[in-house]
Design an enzyme around this catalytic site. Structure first.
Site, PDB file in Angstrom:
ATOM      1  N   ASP A 282     -97.952  34.324   8.754  1.00 50.54           N
ATOM      2  CA  ASP A 282     -98.359  33.621   9.965  1.00 50.54           C
ATOM      3  C   ASP A 282     -97.101  33.235  10.731  1.00 50.54           C
ATOM      4  O   ASP A 282     -96.271  32.484  10.232  1.00 50.54           O
ATOM      5  CB  ASP A 282     -99.176  32.372   9.613  1.00 50.54           C
ATOM      6  N   ARG A 284     -97.077  31.760  13.757  1.00 49.18           N
ATOM      7  CA  ARG A 284     -97.369  30.785  14.807  1.00 49.18           C
ATOM      8  C   ARG A 284     -96.572  29.488  14.657  1.00 49.18           C
ATOM      9  O   ARG A 284     -96.226  29.077  13.551  1.00 49.18           O
ATOM     10  CB  ARG A 284     -98.867  30.461  14.837  1.00 49.18           C
TER      11      ARG A 284
END
Length: 356
Positions: A282, A284
């Site tokens: 991930d 983000r």
């Protein structure tokens, strides 16, 4: 003091498929992204001399090499073909033997680490060629490797560009507020649904952009259903805020998300596909979300999410998350494996009967 403007210009150049130069006392190097590499470009690079392939440590691990640094450098034989480079970078299925230990350099130079940092911030595939230029930089944009390695997008300050009200089919009172990052061109949108009471904890959802799910109605993920469900739920409850963040594909960008979809069709799960392409599970970040909430004078929230990492991220940034509300989504034959991967490997709090 770093020259942020020079770094940002180089990031844009890479996004446009152009080469840039990284200056360093140990030797200047030109950089080109593998995802935009053409046969003509590669021929010109070969004419300049030898070149090296820079990959993320994650992609190097897929190729059987464990790197102690964030970047791994692979020495390429003379006149290496374009399809070979694309295979090593993960753009094509590997149809050759894995590189031997003698092909990996012991340590990545600063120019390699800096180039990989630029590629990540450009939201492109983290794979690039570094090579010497036959002449000086000339009209090619350049920045120092040191500045590139130190540069980080600052989302602690966002520009508010516009506000307007738009009636939606599931909520007749919605105000949109558009924010733009001061470093880079990313735009984020806050959807204020109804009339949330700032004296009480406000229901908030952080929603990363998903072109395939939100706009096309793709059945491969739960994004579209989560977005529409959050709007409907907030409208029914009197108010809430959705932060629509420009972070396609867990932050890897639309092009790489579609590449990951193809890898999933070939048998990998969601996280394995991202790692195959050289990304972390991930990518983000949520500082922009915190900045948006503070700009909207929101400090205490009830977060609508199944992802505990979002709660931790907001709390680290000073947002008081007093409660978690589950985000419900229907399960279908196309997204069942995706949701199961989120539950078992990413730690999402999903409790669908068909998944347990």
């Amino acid at each position: 003091m770093t020259d942020s403007l020079a770094v940002e210009r180089c990031i844009v150049e890479l996004q446009r498929g152009r080469e840039v130069v990284l200056t360093d006392p140990a030797g200047n190097r030109a950089v080109t992204l593998v995802e935009s590499l053409t046969q003509e470009m590669l021929q010109a690079i070969h004419q300049s001399g030898s070149c090296q392939l820079v990959l993320s440590a994650t992609r190097a691990s897929v190729l059987g090499h464990q790197s102690r640094q964030k970047a791994a450098v692979l020495s390429l034989p003379e006149k290496t073909a374009l399809h070979t480079i694309q295979q090593l970078a993960g753009l094509q299925s590997l149809q050759q033997a894995l590189p031997g230990d003698d092909q990996w350099q012991d340590a990545a130079p600063d120019t390699a680490l800096a180039g990989l940092q630029l590629a990540r911030q450009a939201h492109t595939l983290p794979a690039l060629l570094i090579y010497a230029l036959p002449v000086g930089p000339g009209s090619i944009l350049s920045t120092s490797a040191a500045d590139a390695m130190m540069h980080r997008p600052d989302t602690s300050k966002l520009m508010v560009l516009s506000r307007t009200r738009i009636p939606l089919s599931s909520a007749d009172s919605v105000e949109l507020t558009v924010f733009r990052e001061r470093h880079g061109s990313a735009e984020h949108v806050a959807l204020t649904v109804g009339h949330p009471d700032n004296s009480q904890p406000i229901t908030v959802r952080l929603h990363s952009s998903c072109f395939t799910g939100d706009i096309l109605g793709s059945l491969r993920c739960d994004c579209g259903e989560q977005l529409s469900g959050a709007i409907h739920s907030m409208a029914s409850a009197g108010g809430g805020i959705i932060l629509y963040l420009s972070q396609e594909g867990r932050g890897i960008g639309l092009a790489s998300k579609l590449r990951a979809y193809q890898l999933q069709d070939d048998g990998l799960d969601t996280l394995e596909a991202n790692e195959h392409l050289g990304f972390d599970e991930d990518e983000r970040q949520y500082q922009a979300a915190t900045t948006m909430l503070k700009a909207l004078d929101v400090q205490r929230i009830r977060l609508m999410t199944n992802n505990p990492l979002k709660i931790e991220a907001l709390r680290r940034e000073g947002i008081d998350v007093v409660d978690r509300l589950p985000s419900h989504t229907p399960v279908n034959v196309h997204n069942a494996r995706y949701l199961e991967t989120k539950r078992t490997r990413a730690g999402h709090l999903l409790h669908c009967e068909s998944l347990v």
